[in-house]
Every structure is written in structure tokens, then in C-alpha cells.
Design a protein around this motif. Structure first.
Motif, mmCIF file in Angstrom:
data_model
loop_
_atom_site.group_PDB
_atom_site.id
_atom_site.type_symbol
_atom_site.label_atom_id
_atom_site.label_comp_id
_atom_site.label_asym_id
_atom_site.label_seq_id
_atom_site.Cartn_x
_atom_site.Cartn_y
_atom_site.Cartn_z
ATOM 1 N N GLY A 223 1.572 5.626 4.134
ATOM 2 C CA GLY A 223 1.995 4.632 3.161
ATOM 3 C C GLY A 223 0.878 4.266 2.211
ATOM 4 N N MET A 258 -1.929 -0.908 8.616
ATOM 5 C CA MET A 258 -1.511 -0.911 7.213
ATOM 6 C C MET A 258 -0.880 -2.258 6.870
ATOM 7 S SD MET A 258 -0.158 2.866 6.063
ATOM 8 C CE MET A 258 0.884 3.321 7.436
ATOM 9 N N SER A 262 2.947 -0.799 2.170
ATOM 10 C CA SER A 262 3.208 0.410 2.944
ATOM 11 C C SER A 262 4.665 0.515 3.365
ATOM 12 C CB SER A 262 2.317 0.463 4.187
ATOM 13 O OG SER A 262 2.608 -0.604 5.067
#
Length: 317
Positions: A223, A258, A262
Motif C-alpha cells: 500500500g 502501515m 494504505s
């Protein structure tokens, strides 16, 4: 105390894999919710003109509250948390090996009903029309309204758009996300128009897709997180063995740091680090506030398969 979580919306071709794990996969698939996007040439020109470099750089991930139906008590911070936290091989690092994943994964940009420019992540996947992007449900619709000015930028890298900007002509999501924004069904697809006479998959390739697969497998997640410590400028990945969410959802969990932006990025089975090819089996969806190093992704069952099937048979124009 209530459970809190945050949504994360910030090449060779692999044959599509639709391998059911059981007879349940043959059940009637629910009809996805659909909405036309920029389905005329004039609208697509307008969308492409809208997304200047400055607007893309200024776009920020969505920060939405949890649906009320998801409220529950937070668990005690105990051994299960510590044990599962050890499952990660890579919790969140820049992807530097290139390959198909660096072309097929990209950033998504859109405008919300409130007029806010925002970003997510998505993936070009193999499909009959060669024009399908898979992402999260909240990356196409939030707070009861479908987003506008929706585009996909595959291979986004520090502001560069090496494979162009692809406007959506149709947006699709599960009936559960459409009706009540149920995070267990936070799945969506976009059908994008050809650019310069080429379809998306012809231009960048596509990842395979699988539904109704066994759980608790080794996965790679990708992502474009855009909140600190990330800035959305490059592709990030996590890897490890997934485990089941024991907070009440049917989601899969992967140890991954993340952040927002993402959302919608792919989770891949059988990922080959050398070629960058894998089989998509979920998307980045949300995180619990008490477990910021956990990423949750919806199980790709019949509902997700119905979204994909409707998208791949749609006219891209």
C-alpha cells in the motif's frame, strides 16, 4: 469502554484463480451495489484535468469513525497480543525489488461528498475486461455517498505517474458496505476506462485473485500509507502469517504498521518476491486503536467474488 478503530484510507499477467475452498463457494452471490462514475469522455477529461500534481500531493487519507454496530469492549492486553505480534516477518518497509507489484499497485485519489480530496491504494487485477482495480469499500463510498473524481495511478513513485492516470467509469461495493458500512465487507472494485487506446492490464499487467481460501496463511500486504511515519510517496509492504480477529469480526489480521492511505492495498497469497506476482486475497481495511500494529482485512468470500465478477463483465466505457 468501547472498541475503536480507524479506517486506513489514505509486467507479466497472472491467470485469475477462482478456487473455492468448500461447497459454500457455490452459494448464490449477493448482487453488488454499483454507481456510474466518469462514464462519458467529457467527464473523464474533466477528472483528469482536476488531478494536478498539487492536488494529489495535498490529498489526505480518510479518518472515519467506526460504524455503531461494531462497538464492543476492548480486551485485556495479554499473552495473545504478544504472541501474535511475533508473527510478522516484515512489519512495514519500502518495496525496492520492482517486479509486477510495483506496476500493478497504485494510489487512488478521489473527492468525498464533503468536497475533501483524499487517497487510498488499489491493485490492477486480471479480468475479462482488463480494466478492474480492487480496493476497500470506504475507498469508493463513505458516509452514505459514493466518491467523485475517482482515479487510479499505478506505479505511483514520489509524485511520478509512470503509467498514467486512469479514471473510473463505474464503482462497485458489497451490499453490506453499501447499506451499513460493515467493516467485515469493506471491499470494492472500480472499472477504469482505457487510456490512449490501451486497457489497464495491457499497460501494467494484473495480479491474480482468489476467493473462499483457507485462513491463516502467509501473506504479503502492499500500500501507499500517507500518514506519519510515511508520506504516500512510495510503495510499502508487510509480510507474515495472518491470524483470525478474535474481537468478533470475520476479518483476517496481519502484523503491519502501515498507516492511513494504505487502505485498499492488496494482500497476496503465494507471492513471488522475484517476479512481484501473487494472488490477491484481501485488502488493507482498518486498525483497532488499542492495537496499532495490527492491520485487518476482510475475508474474500462470496460477497467479494460477486463484486469482482460484476466488475470484470462491465463495459469499461
Amino acid at each position: 469502554m468501547h472498541r475503536r478503530f480507524a479506517l486506513l484510507s489514505a509486467a507479466a499477467v497472472l491467470t485469475v484463480t477462482l478456487v473455492p475452498a468448500s461447497a459454500e463457494a457455490h452459494a448464490v452471490r449477493p448482487k453488488p451495489a454499483q454507481r456510474a462514475a466518469a462514464d462519458t469522455a467529457a467527464e473523464r477529461r474533466q477528472v483528469l484535468t482536476y488531478w494536478t500534481e498539487g492536488r494529489m500531493e495535498a490529498a489526505r487519507p480518510l479518518q472515519a469513525p467506526a460504524p455503531g454496530a461494531q462497538a464492543a469492549d476492548e480486551p485485556e492486553q495479554g499473552a495473545p497480543f504478544a504472541r501474535e505480534a511475533q508473527a510478522a516477518r516484515t512489519p512495514g518497509e519500502a518495496w525496492t525489488r520492482g517486479g509486477a507489484v510495483a506496476r500493478t499497485t497504485g494510489r487512488i485519489f478521489f473527492t468525498t461528498q464533503a468536497g475533501r480530496n483524499s487517497s487510498c491504494s488499489g491493485t490492477a487485477v486480471t479480468s475479462a475486461n482488463k480494466s478492474v482495480v480492487l480496493t476497500a469499500g470506504h475507498c469508493v463510498k463513505m458516509n452514505g455517498a459514493f466518491h467523485t473524481n475517482w482515479v487510479f495511478v499505478p506505479g505511483y513513485d514520489r509524485g511520478s505517474r509512470p503509467f498514467g492516470t486512469w479514471p473510473a467509469t463505474r464503482l462497485l461495493t458489497t451490499p453490506q458496505w453499501n447499506a451499513r458500512e460493515d467493516v467485515g465487507f469493506d471491499v470494492a472494485a472500480a472499472v477504469v476506462a482505457p487510456v490512449d487506446g490501451r486497457t489497464l492490464v495491457d499497460a501494467v499487467g494484473g495480479q491474480g485473485v482468489a476467493f473462499n481460501q483457507p485462513r491463516r496463511q502467509q501473506l504479503y500486504a502492499f500500500g501507499y500509507p500517507a500518514l506519519a511515519p510515511y508520506d504516500g510517496s512510495k510503495l510499502i509492504h508487510c509480510s507474515g502469517r495472518s491470524f483470525d480477529d478474535f474481537m468478533g469480526s470475520d476479518d483476517l489480521v496481519l502484523t503491519c504498521n502501515m498507516t492511513g492511505g494504505s487502505s485498499g492495498g492488496p494482500w497476496m497469497l503465494n507471492f513471488n518476491e522475484s517476479t512481484g506476482l501473487g494472488t490477491q486475497n484481501s485488502v488493507n481495511s482498518f486498525k483497532y486503536s488499542f492495537a496499532p500494529n495490527w492491520m485487518l482485512g476482510p475475508y474474500f468470500g462470496n460477497e467479494a467474488q460477486a463484486v469482482y465478477q460484476s466488475a470484470q463483465t462491465a463495459n469499461a466505457l
